[in-house]
Motif scaffolding. Sequence first.
Motif, mmCIF file in Angstrom:
data_model
loop_
_atom_site.group_PDB
_atom_site.id
_atom_site.type_symbol
_atom_site.label_atom_id
_atom_site.label_comp_id
_atom_site.label_asym_id
_atom_site.label_seq_id
_atom_site.Cartn_x
_atom_site.Cartn_y
_atom_site.Cartn_z
ATOM 1 N N PRO A 55 -14.310 -25.686 70.753
ATOM 2 C CA PRO A 55 -14.541 -25.825 72.388
ATOM 3 C C PRO A 55 -15.984 -26.873 72.711
ATOM 4 N N ALA A 56 -16.422 -27.400 71.431
ATOM 5 C CA ALA A 56 -17.305 -28.331 71.921
ATOM 6 C C ALA A 56 -17.020 -29.699 72.144
ATOM 7 N N PRO A 57 -17.708 -30.431 72.960
ATOM 8 C CA PRO A 57 -17.178 -31.759 73.390
ATOM 9 C C PRO A 57 -17.732 -32.770 72.144
ATOM 10 N N HIS A 58 -17.054 -33.872 72.044
ATOM 11 C CA HIS A 58 -17.267 -34.791 71.206
ATOM 12 C C HIS A 58 -18.062 -35.984 71.633
ATOM 13 N N LEU A 59 -18.746 -36.608 70.620
ATOM 14 C CA LEU A 59 -19.440 -37.821 71.282
ATOM 15 C C LEU A 59 -18.447 -38.985 71.797
ATOM 16 N N VAL A 60 -18.927 -39.585 72.777
ATOM 17 C CA VAL A 60 -17.923 -40.344 73.183
ATOM 18 C C VAL A 60 -18.026 -41.590 72.389
ATOM 19 N N ALA A 61 -19.173 -42.055 72.148
ATOM 20 C CA ALA A 61 -19.388 -43.382 71.013
ATOM 21 C C ALA A 61 -20.438 -42.899 70.028
ATOM 22 N N PRO A 62 -20.232 -43.361 68.700
ATOM 23 C CA PRO A 62 -21.223 -43.136 67.827
ATOM 24 C C PRO A 62 -22.463 -43.699 67.834
ATOM 25 N N PRO A 63 -23.591 -43.141 67.209
ATOM 26 C CA PRO A 63 -25.039 -43.674 67.352
ATOM 27 C C PRO A 63 -25.049 -45.115 67.022
ATOM 28 N N ALA A 64 -26.010 -45.949 67.639
ATOM 29 C CA ALA A 64 -25.926 -47.334 67.228
ATOM 30 C C ALA A 64 -26.495 -47.437 65.649
ATOM 31 N N GLU A 65 -25.804 -48.740 65.080
ATOM 32 C CA GLU A 65 -25.800 -48.714 63.855
ATOM 33 C C GLU A 65 -27.204 -49.271 63.412
ATOM 34 N N THR A 66 -28.067 -48.493 63.192
ATOM 35 C CA THR A 66 -29.562 -49.149 62.875
ATOM 36 C C THR A 66 -29.769 -48.049 61.761
ATOM 37 N N VAL A 67 -30.798 -48.159 60.842
ATOM 38 C CA VAL A 67 -31.361 -47.283 60.082
ATOM 39 C C VAL A 67 -32.333 -46.247 60.703
ATOM 40 N N SER A 68 -31.316 -45.151 61.035
ATOM 41 C CA SER A 68 -31.906 -44.257 61.859
ATOM 42 C C SER A 68 -31.588 -42.885 61.489
ATOM 43 N N MET A 69 -32.406 -41.798 61.843
ATOM 44 C CA MET A 69 -31.731 -40.514 61.491
ATOM 45 C C MET A 69 -30.475 -40.206 62.327
ATOM 46 N N ALA A 70 -30.205 -40.544 63.416
ATOM 47 C CA ALA A 70 -29.039 -40.070 64.272
ATOM 48 C C ALA A 70 -27.808 -40.819 63.621
ATOM 49 N N PHE A 71 -27.861 -42.285 63.373
ATOM 50 C CA PHE A 71 -26.972 -42.776 62.631
ATOM 51 C C PHE A 71 -26.507 -42.333 61.215
ATOM 52 N N GLY A 72 -27.564 -42.048 60.447
ATOM 53 C CA GLY A 72 -27.545 -41.500 59.359
ATOM 54 C C GLY A 72 -26.883 -40.006 59.220
ATOM 55 N N GLN A 73 -27.406 -39.081 59.961
ATOM 56 C CA GLN A 73 -26.775 -37.936 60.288
ATOM 57 C C GLN A 73 -25.255 -37.977 60.785
ATOM 58 N N HIS A 74 -24.747 -39.001 61.544
ATOM 59 C CA HIS A 74 -23.398 -38.943 61.809
ATOM 60 C C HIS A 74 -22.596 -39.407 60.680
ATOM 61 N N LEU A 75 -23.180 -40.323 59.806
ATOM 62 C CA LEU A 75 -22.388 -40.687 58.860
ATOM 63 C C LEU A 75 -22.126 -39.746 57.832
ATOM 64 N N ALA A 76 -23.210 -38.602 57.534
ATOM 65 C CA ALA A 76 -23.240 -37.773 56.680
ATOM 66 C C ALA A 76 -22.248 -36.723 56.948
ATOM 67 N N THR A 77 -21.709 -36.442 58.361
ATOM 68 C CA THR A 77 -20.884 -35.553 58.605
ATOM 69 C C THR A 77 -19.445 -35.419 57.639
ATOM 70 N N VAL A 78 -19.299 -36.688 57.287
ATOM 71 C CA VAL A 78 -17.975 -36.604 56.663
ATOM 72 C C VAL A 78 -18.334 -36.108 55.110
ATOM 73 N N CYS A 79 -19.499 -36.004 54.827
ATOM 74 C CA CYS A 79 -19.902 -35.375 53.369
ATOM 75 C C CYS A 79 -19.742 -33.734 53.444
ATOM 76 N N MET A 80 -19.688 -33.153 54.633
ATOM 77 C CA MET A 80 -19.755 -31.741 54.714
ATOM 78 C C MET A 80 -18.683 -31.126 54.292
ATOM 79 N N GLY A 81 -17.317 -31.662 54.297
ATOM 80 C CA GLY A 81 -16.365 -30.881 53.829
ATOM 81 C C GLY A 81 -16.468 -30.486 52.393
#
Length: 325
Positions: free
Chosen positions: A207-233
């Motif tokens: 039921p949760a809304p999705h991000l409309v756009a990914p975080p900016a492609e910079t060396v940041s926690m927000a972008f790194g966390q977004h990339l890491a979500t595919v590792c959670m499986g």
Amino acid sequence: MKTALKIVGVLVALIVVLAAGVYIWASLKVNRLRAQTFDPQLVDFPIPFPIDPAEVSAMGLTDDQARQLADERAVARGKHLVEARYTCTACHGANFGGGVMVDSDLVGHLLAPNLTLGAGSRTANFQARDWDRIVRHGVRKDGHPAVMPAEDFQYMSDQELSDIVSYIRSLPPVNNTVPPSTFGPLGKILAATGKMTFSAGKIASHPAPHLVAPPAETVSMAFGQHLATVCMGCHGPDFSGGPIPGGDPSWPPARNLTPDATGLKGWTYDQFVTALSQSRRPDGTALRAPMTLMATYGQSMTDVERHALWAYLQSLPPVTKKQKQ
């Protein structure tokens, strides 16, 4: 001797009856699991994402030119996403014409459908919400769970999914009709006992809304966390590793990715990149499947993506685990 043979015969008969009973129970349980229905919150989004009107005006583009440029950019972004971040081709094949996830008479024949626009396409009439339903929720059009490992893609943004669809639609049509997936005897038992699970039943973000756009492609926690979500499986929501739910029974536990002594503590960035792109540990030994399948994706990631992912994993609280990959 006759008495002994009779006892053996009775024991064999009991084992056969017990095995048959377990198989029937598992079959019924799997049928009930597959009969479940899910009603996730779906969204519609443009395919492709349009160019910002200010840029269109600044470049003096006509509407047709703006649409063409938007599509070209989306296809390029989508190509990078499936080559570096999202493991679509591991199941659907390099040409997206269909592939094999598991091919075993014992476990089952879990097959990925043809996503191109050729004969046998499963997506020929898909709208954006249909892609959303299957990719980010693991739910078929009829509401029943699919074997799609959607937990790996549940945090994908609207734009990323749109870009991937644009890329897939740009590929040559493949004529290939993929039959439905089936479970073997062991696969049914694993599914019935929760060792193999349907993504739709595991995803809490329906039921949760999705991000409309990914975080900016910079060396940041927000972008790194977004990339890491595919590792959670595989590595779990806290990235501490352990047995891979729903994975091949032959796979070892996923490694702890937190900066703990049982995880990545003491690793350097270069060692992390070697593991990610060459499937080798710091001591030179080879990683095992499924991490070996990730090497091509690690090689295709940009330096910014690798640095952001590493920085995020190093920022996690250490979690002690005994299992190692």
